[in-house]
Write a protein that holds these residues in place. Structure first.
Motif, short mmCIF file in Angstrom:
data_model
loop_
_atom_site.label_atom_id
_atom_site.label_comp_id
_atom_site.label_asym_id
_atom_site.label_seq_id
_atom_site.Cartn_x
_atom_site.Cartn_y
_atom_site.Cartn_z
N GLY A 40 -5.39 14.92 51.90
CA GLY A 40 -4.95 16.23 52.35
C GLY A 40 -4.79 17.29 51.29
O GLY A 40 -4.47 18.43 51.60
N SER A 41 -5.02 16.91 50.01
CA SER A 41 -4.83 17.92 48.96
C SER A 41 -5.60 17.49 47.71
O SER A 41 -6.45 16.60 47.78
CB SER A 41 -3.35 18.08 48.65
OG SER A 41 -3.12 19.26 47.90
N ASN A 81 -11.45 18.77 45.36
CA ASN A 81 -12.17 20.04 45.45
C ASN A 81 -12.60 20.39 46.87
O ASN A 81 -12.57 21.56 47.27
CB ASN A 81 -13.40 20.01 44.53
CG ASN A 81 -13.02 19.83 43.08
OD1 ASN A 81 -11.83 19.68 42.75
ND2 ASN A 81 -14.00 19.84 42.19
N HIS A 82 -13.03 19.38 47.64
CA HIS A 82 -13.51 19.70 49.00
C HIS A 82 -12.35 20.14 49.89
O HIS A 82 -12.54 20.94 50.80
CB HIS A 82 -14.30 18.54 49.62
CG HIS A 82 -13.52 17.30 49.92
ND1 HIS A 82 -13.32 16.28 49.01
CD2 HIS A 82 -12.89 16.89 51.04
CE1 HIS A 82 -12.61 15.31 49.56
NE2 HIS A 82 -12.33 15.65 50.79
N VAL A 83 -11.16 19.61 49.63
CA VAL A 83 -9.98 20.01 50.41
C VAL A 83 -9.65 21.48 50.12
O VAL A 83 -9.42 22.30 51.02
CB VAL A 83 -8.77 19.12 50.06
CG1 VAL A 83 -7.54 19.54 50.84
CG2 VAL A 83 -9.10 17.64 50.30
N ILE A 84 -9.67 21.80 48.83
CA ILE A 84 -9.38 23.16 48.38
C ILE A 84 -10.43 24.13 48.92
O ILE A 84 -10.12 25.24 49.34
CB ILE A 84 -9.28 23.16 46.84
CG1 ILE A 84 -7.96 22.49 46.44
CG2 ILE A 84 -9.42 24.56 46.27
CD1 ILE A 84 -7.82 22.21 44.97
N GLY A 100 -0.09 19.38 45.82
CA GLY A 100 -1.37 18.91 45.31
C GLY A 100 -2.32 20.09 45.10
O GLY A 100 -3.45 19.91 44.67
N GLY A 101 -1.88 21.27 45.50
CA GLY A 101 -2.66 22.47 45.21
C GLY A 101 -3.43 23.07 46.37
O GLY A 101 -4.09 24.10 46.22
N SER A 102 -3.35 22.47 47.57
CA SER A 102 -4.25 22.94 48.62
C SER A 102 -3.83 24.29 49.20
O SER A 102 -4.68 25.14 49.47
CB SER A 102 -4.42 21.89 49.71
OG SER A 102 -3.37 21.89 50.64
N ASN A 103 -2.53 24.51 49.39
CA ASN A 103 -2.17 25.82 49.96
C ASN A 103 -2.17 26.89 48.87
O ASN A 103 -2.58 28.02 49.10
CB ASN A 103 -0.84 25.72 50.73
CG ASN A 103 0.36 26.27 50.03
OD1 ASN A 103 0.62 27.47 50.09
ND2 ASN A 103 1.10 25.42 49.33
N PHE A 104 -1.81 26.49 47.64
CA PHE A 104 -1.86 27.44 46.53
C PHE A 104 -3.30 27.91 46.28
O PHE A 104 -3.58 29.11 46.20
CB PHE A 104 -1.30 26.78 45.26
CG PHE A 104 -1.47 27.63 44.04
CD1 PHE A 104 -0.61 28.68 43.79
CD2 PHE A 104 -2.53 27.41 43.15
CE1 PHE A 104 -0.79 29.50 42.68
CE2 PHE A 104 -2.71 28.21 42.04
CZ PHE A 104 -1.84 29.27 41.81
#
Lengths: 428, 428
Positions: free
Chosen positions: A229-230, A233-236, A266-270
């Motif tokens: 979920g985070s 790279n593909h998630v981002i 993990g950086g996904s929403n940021f």
């Protein structure tokens, strides 16, 4: 009284492509390494774990990736999400700053996680996969993946960090409604889980352990793959739909942000809200700041080391070049369970290293105080994770008051806190 | 896969007026009576309890009432709410029926209640009132009123039915975040509450008792008035914003409903979605059905008597001509606490009496089964109250499958169930 104002993008203006920041980074991140050989990992080596198309995206240097029609259709369940000018919050803070937030809490699962859950389920379905496995900390990701799997008729097994499983029983009720199998991790379902439990039967688990269990089940199962979920790279990539919408909506509002702020787990929403704006900074077209708001309990960008580390505790993942507190790091129990991951991921870490983004650490107390202030002003009770972003916004808004600078701040409201009211009650 | 499709109304198309069905009713309801004199109640007699403008609206025969600019601005926090074509639910039910729902769960408090909380707080503020009192059953109304009072800087005291207060602790956390004072009713704060507790210290309370306490505090307090979340004409007037938006959105979708369905507690969400459509039936322009979905535990329209009755247990309210189970009726404990009121209100009762609307009773078990099916299909976990509407929709959709009739069904999703997951867990 000036009320809240929202900017709604017409569905016809929704992004048709996701943005890959790798194409515009002046310094490319070092490669992922195969821990057995210490050689750069090949895409084909990831295909036992992830759907092929997601692997391609993971290694892609292409700037734009088409969003499949069916994913676009499913995004329309809740997208475009509103961009809101938080007049009431501005007034409460008596600040000249203009505060905008992108409201990702409107998704049916209550967070931004569905933005990547839908394409991940889609690409797996396309490839003929029948069963997916994943982990979840706070439960937001597991919930999103459960709904996405329900839509595509895929089975899903979720390993939920045991402490969260016990502390947030309602998350598993929702995952159950969506038809997922949920196990407290460490569990007896995997060899790794049994090994951990043999050593420590009372182990409360961690995200790293839950990832290890989910990967083990994926690589040993038939027609089974793993989804994350985070971090990756593909998630981002998928999450850039947030920032791409926000870019158009800020244009509707007539402002460009001076600061973009989001909480950082993990950086996904940021990355999702930041990268589409950051591309203008990378190209030298715009000057603006990006602030990742971390919990003091797990400040990997602010206080971690930049080096190769594993993504999980059992060392099943590739080695990732990133800011890390160490894969064995066990942060204290905070309510923002979604921010307890030890590493910062490849892209964000490199961008931090190269000075394009900054980070700040927020105490749990400050985060909840900020959340309550926001809820009373804007009506929406935020997720404990999102409270970190709000606390960072409030700091900047107060600085703006002191300096008299009418700057524009944009932040991502990654989710609502309807399932975290027990935490609010404890922190009151 | 055909995904869900939502129809968004532009803000510029939001209703500028509320609709008062009284103007179009062929048989006007009998008047409210002053219980001391048995004479028709005069508006001025209600002004000790309610803000003057709300009293005027309560007795008004005028068809359209302007929505004040400031109320329109605050509506924009969350309005227009989406109209959604529930393709996934249709597919799940294998029905030729077209199912649409109006999603009122998107309000920051999670239900339609804010539609009337905002104008009620506004008119009280305008009149110089400083303090409001109210009651709440499930907590939806108390939450909405808390947020509205926060916006207008009014103090609010909420009497929450004790059983709900204990069963739904998170509701009072949210009301607390919005700054309201919440007391379990019966309480020691009022003479009536103390009297009840003297007779039965373990009394779990009822909506009728909580109303009695709130009214007592309003009439004895300084610069204090009472506000009510359902039943009364002015409340229903405000809620017509739901149906007026839905009418335009159904036009966007290219269909006119054959059936309009909503759950029925005190009538505010049912009337809110129904009355704008019902006006076309009253004028003879359209043929369509209206179905009020009641709980079997409290079926006042389906099994009550049409007569004068009090709105509360202590007999502080006027006598209301309505379908009632008796003001002393104590329904069994169901999770849909918002549907446990004993009476049907003046307007809906008269319209039922004259054959313009019908009702149906739904068991708790059927309601939750319907809610789970809906959540798995459309992603949104509904409030236990809304589940009754969904159950009635499913019955109609199955009839349509059996008859092969491609009819159009519209229902109101009055709220989400994020704070009711314990109930889902129990009913699983």
């Amino acid at each position: 009284m000036k009320s809240t104002k929202k900017f709604m993008l017409p569905e016809s203006e929704m992004p048709k492509q996701w943005y890959n920041i790798l194409a515009d980074m002046p310094v490319k991140p070092k490669p992922l390494l195969n821990p057995a050989t210490n050689e750069p990992l090949l895409p084909v080596e990831m295909e036992a774990i992830f759907a092929k198309e997601l692997t391609i995206q993971e290694f892609s240097g292409k700037r734009w990736h088409d969003i499949p029609d069916q994913v676009q259709e499913l995004y329309k369940m809740y997208r475009p999400s509103p961009l809101v000018r938080a007049y009431a919050l501005e007034k409460e803070l008596d600040t000249p700053a203009r505060i905008f937030f992108k409201n990702e809490s409107v998704s049916p699962v209550g967070s931004h996680k569905l933005n990547t859950a839908i394409p991940q389920a889609y690409y797996n379905k396309l490839q003929g996969i029948k069963h997916l496995t994943t982990e979840t900390g706070a439960g937001q990701w597991g919930t999103a993946m459960s709904l996405a799997c329900k839509h595509f008729g895929l089975d899903l097994t979720v390993f939920m960090v045991k402490q969260s499983y016990l502390a947030k029983p309602y998350r598993k009720v929702v995952m159950g409604i969506y038809g997922a199998q949920v196990h407290a991790s460490p569990s007896k379902k995997t060899a790794y889980g049994r090994e951990v439990l043999a050593k420590d039967p009372e182990c409360g688990g961690s995200l790293g352990m839950a990832i290890s269990e989910a990967i083990e089940m994926a690589v040993t199962g038939k027609e089974t793959r793993y989804v994350l979920g985070s971090v990756l790279n593909h998630v981002i990539l998928h999450q850039t739909v947030i920032g791409l919408e926000a870019e158009k909506q800020m244009e509707m509002a007539g402002f460009f942000p001076d600061k973009v702020i989001a909480c950082f787990g993990g950086g996904s929403n940021f990355s999702g809200i930041s990268f589409p704006f950051l591309r203008h900074k990378l190209k030298g077209e715009k000057q603006l700041e990006f602030i990742a708001a971390e919990p003091e309990a797990c400040p990997k960008l602010t206080r971690g080391e930049f080096r190769y580390d594993f993504g999980d505790t059992a060392h099943l993942t590739p080695l990732i070049p990133m800011y890390t507190l160490g894969n064995e790091f066990s942060p204290e129990q905070i309510h923002a369970a979604g921010l307890r991951y030890h590493g910062g991921g490849q892209l964000v870490s490199q961008l931090k290293q190269d000075g394009f983004i900054t980070s700040t650490a927020i105490s749990q107390k400050e985060s909840f105080k900020a959340g309550v202030l926001f809820a009373a002003a804007e009506g929406i009770v935020p997720a404990p994770e999102s409270n970190h972003a709000i606390a960072a916004v409030i700091r900047e808004a107060i600085k703006a008051r002191e300096s008299g600078k009418a700057e524009t701040i944009l932040f991502n409201l990654s989710g609502h806190g309807h399932l975290d009211l027990g935490a609010y009650s404890e922190m009151a």
